[in-house]
Scaffold this active site. Structure first.
Site, PDB file in Angstrom:
ATOM      1  CE  LYS A 149      -4.368  -1.858   1.474  1.00 33.32           C
ATOM      2  NZ  LYS A 149      -4.130  -3.255   1.886  1.00 33.32           N
TER       3      LYS A 149
HETATM    4  C1  LIG Z   1      -4.740  -4.349   1.390  1.00 30.49           C
HETATM    5  C2  LIG Z   1      -4.008  -5.643   1.350  1.00 30.49           C
HETATM    6  C3  LIG Z   1      -4.382  -6.696   0.476  1.00 30.49           C
HETATM    7  C4  LIG Z   1      -5.598  -6.628  -0.402  1.00 30.49           C
HETATM    8  O1  LIG Z   1      -5.501  -5.696  -1.437  1.00 30.49           O
HETATM    9  P1  LIG Z   1      -6.812  -5.223  -2.230  1.00 30.49           P
HETATM   10  O2  LIG Z   1      -6.349  -4.194  -3.170  1.00 30.49           O
HETATM   11  O3  LIG Z   1      -7.752  -4.697  -1.177  1.00 30.49           O
HETATM   12  O4  LIG Z   1      -7.385  -6.426  -2.899  1.00 30.49           O
HETATM   13  C5  LIG Z   1      -3.596  -7.833   0.442  1.00 30.49           C
HETATM   14  N1  LIG Z   1      -2.520  -7.976   1.250  1.00 30.49           N
HETATM   15  C6  LIG Z   1      -2.152  -7.000   2.109  1.00 30.49           C
HETATM   16  C7  LIG Z   1      -0.973  -7.233   2.979  1.00 30.49           C
HETATM   17  C8  LIG Z   1      -2.866  -5.797   2.186  1.00 30.49           C
HETATM   18  O5  LIG Z   1      -2.493  -4.843   3.056  1.00 30.49           O
END
Ligand SMILES: *Cc1c(COP(=O)(O)O)cnc(C)c1O
Length: 433
Positions: free
Chosen positions: A112
């Site tokens: 993220k």
């Molecule tokens: C947010 C997140 C996901 C999922 O991603 P999306 O875009 O919501 O499908 C998967 N793994 C981790 C570690 C995350 O923080």
């Protein structure tokens, strides 16, 4: 240059700047690009991730962000490595050619960081011309909050207010949320995550607040996170001479949607694997199940505990049902199978995967079995550093993973947060002078 319009079709088309600052379309839908520009070919000097990324974003943004500014944004935001790690082929692992794209080397150790850091710098860029301040309001229970707080910290013209449920996030996550950062206020809400989300919603609808402040959000429905998430798909795929399979550990489906967008712009992708835990609405939908969301349930891969994926509406806006089923293969992996995958991969290759990445590794194994050993190279997006989930790693492998210095250092810092009663009145008190 693409403009953005709503998935629900009732809103006028807007610029990237408008879509970015608004978050949600006025008719309640999600912004999607009206046209998808072709992938910009790599130039001579595109030999680094930030340089290649600026080139990829150019056909999307050049009308709104000048080339020099765009290159400065990607250079500053994407200043950490994004290694593609080949897993040694273990004879008994059943894994064939599998590569892990480590997206967790940013400041808060999850993928993220990529979206949040680019989005923050784009917002700061647009705020420069305005005599105003943007307040980003985020309800968080996991990786989003710290990535957004860190991504926006110190950006001129932008302030962040985080709401998290007191005592209901993991120790590592809490430390990451309450680290002191310039321009970031962390509020520990006396209530569950649902209260945090409700307060944010109420704040956006509150006349008093919206007339006093320029409010925006930073969750995964914002196109400001979607576009940068295409970049690592391009970066990884271009390291192969053939089509690849992308396996995406998924929750709200934002990451997968970005991959589909990259493929629609011309990136050669053999297929996507949507790797979910037992919150399996999407894999069931792909198998012809009903288009019905469910309550979320708690699992070891908790960042993917989503019963109603917010980006499903956008993904479905980009591809028809038939196209979705032809392009994406889904898998649902239980906690037990996640722990087994962590063990299997560690025993065969020595690689320590976090539980989200492990769901992806298991999905690849199942896909290969289901297709009789299809040989296309697989790239699993590794969404989090294993040190974010020490208890799960210990449970699976019998030891705690090594923590990078910046994570360990958080325990030596003075945490900072303020308590907040779960009422709009109390939140107004914090936000208004
Ligand atoms: C947010 C997140 C996901 C999922 O991603 P999306 O875009 O919501 O499908 C998967 N793994 C981790 C570690 C995350 O923080």
């Amino acid at each position: 240059m693409p403009h953005f319009t709503s998935t629900r079709g009732d809103a006028a088309s807007v610029s990237f700047e408008d879509a970015l600052l608004r978050g949600l379309a006025p008719d309640g839908g999600l912004f999607v690009p009206e046209t998808i520009p072709s992938l910009a070919p790599a130039g001579e000097e595109d030999d680094s991730f930030p340089e290649r990324s600026a080139r990829v974003l150019t056909p999307w943004l050049a009308d709104e962000i000048a080339s020099e500014a765009l290159r400065a944004i990607t250079a500053d935001a994407l200043d950490f490595p994004v290694p593609l790690v080949p897993l040694a082929e273990g004879r008994d692992s059943g894994l064939g050619s599998v590569h892990v794209l480590e997206l967790f080397h940013g400041p808060t150790l999850s993928f993220k960081d990529v979206g949040a850091r680019v989005m923050a710098r784009c917002m700061a860029h647009f705020m420069k011309g305005r005599n105003d301040k943007l307040t980003i309001l985020v309800a968080t229970s996991g990786d989003t909050g710290s990535a957004v707080a860190d991504g926006f910290a110190g950006q001129p013209g932008v302030e962040v207010v985080l709401l998290f449920p007191e005592g209901q996030v993991s120790p590592v996550q809490e430390r990451q949320l309450v680290a002191q950062r310039p321009g970031v206020q962390a509020l520990a809400v006396d209530g569950p995550f649902d209260d945090c989300q409700r307060l944010v919603k109420e704040a956006f609808q509150d006349e008093e607040l919206s007339s006093a402040l320029l409010l925006s959000s930073a969750n995964s429905i914002n196109v400001g996170r979607l576009l940068p998430q295409m970049l690592y798909y391009v970066w990884a795929a271009e390291q192969f001479d053939e089509e690849v399979l992308f396996c995406v550990p998924s929750g709200n489906l934002g990451n997968l949607t970005a991959g589909v967008l990259a493929a629609r712009s011309g990136l050669p992708v053999r297929r996507f694997l949507a790797a979910h835990n037992t919150n399996d609405f999407f894999p069931r939908f792909l198998e012809g199940g009903p288009n019905e969301f469910a309550e979320s349930e708690r699992t070891l891969s908790n960042a993917m505990d989503v019963g109603a994926p917010s980006n499903f509406e956008r993904l479905h806006g980009l591809l028809s049902e038939e196209e979705l089923r032809a392009t994406i293969w889904g898998a649902s992996v239980s906690d037990e199978a996640t722990l087994q995958a962590m063990r299997r991969v560690y025993d065969a290759t020595g690689y320590v995967a976090d539980p989200h990445t492990a769901v992806g590794l298991e999905a690849v194994r199942r896909y290969r079995r289901a297709t009789g050993g299809e040989k296309t190279p697989a790239v699993v997006l590794s969404t989090a550093h294993p040190a974010k989930f020490p208890a799960v790693v210990e449970d699976a492998l019998g030891f705690e993973p090594d923590a990078p210095d910046r994570l360990a250092a958080l325990w030596g810092e003075d945490p900072y947060s303020e308590p907040l009663a779960p009422t709009l009145e109390a939140l107004r008190g914090k936000l208004l002078p």
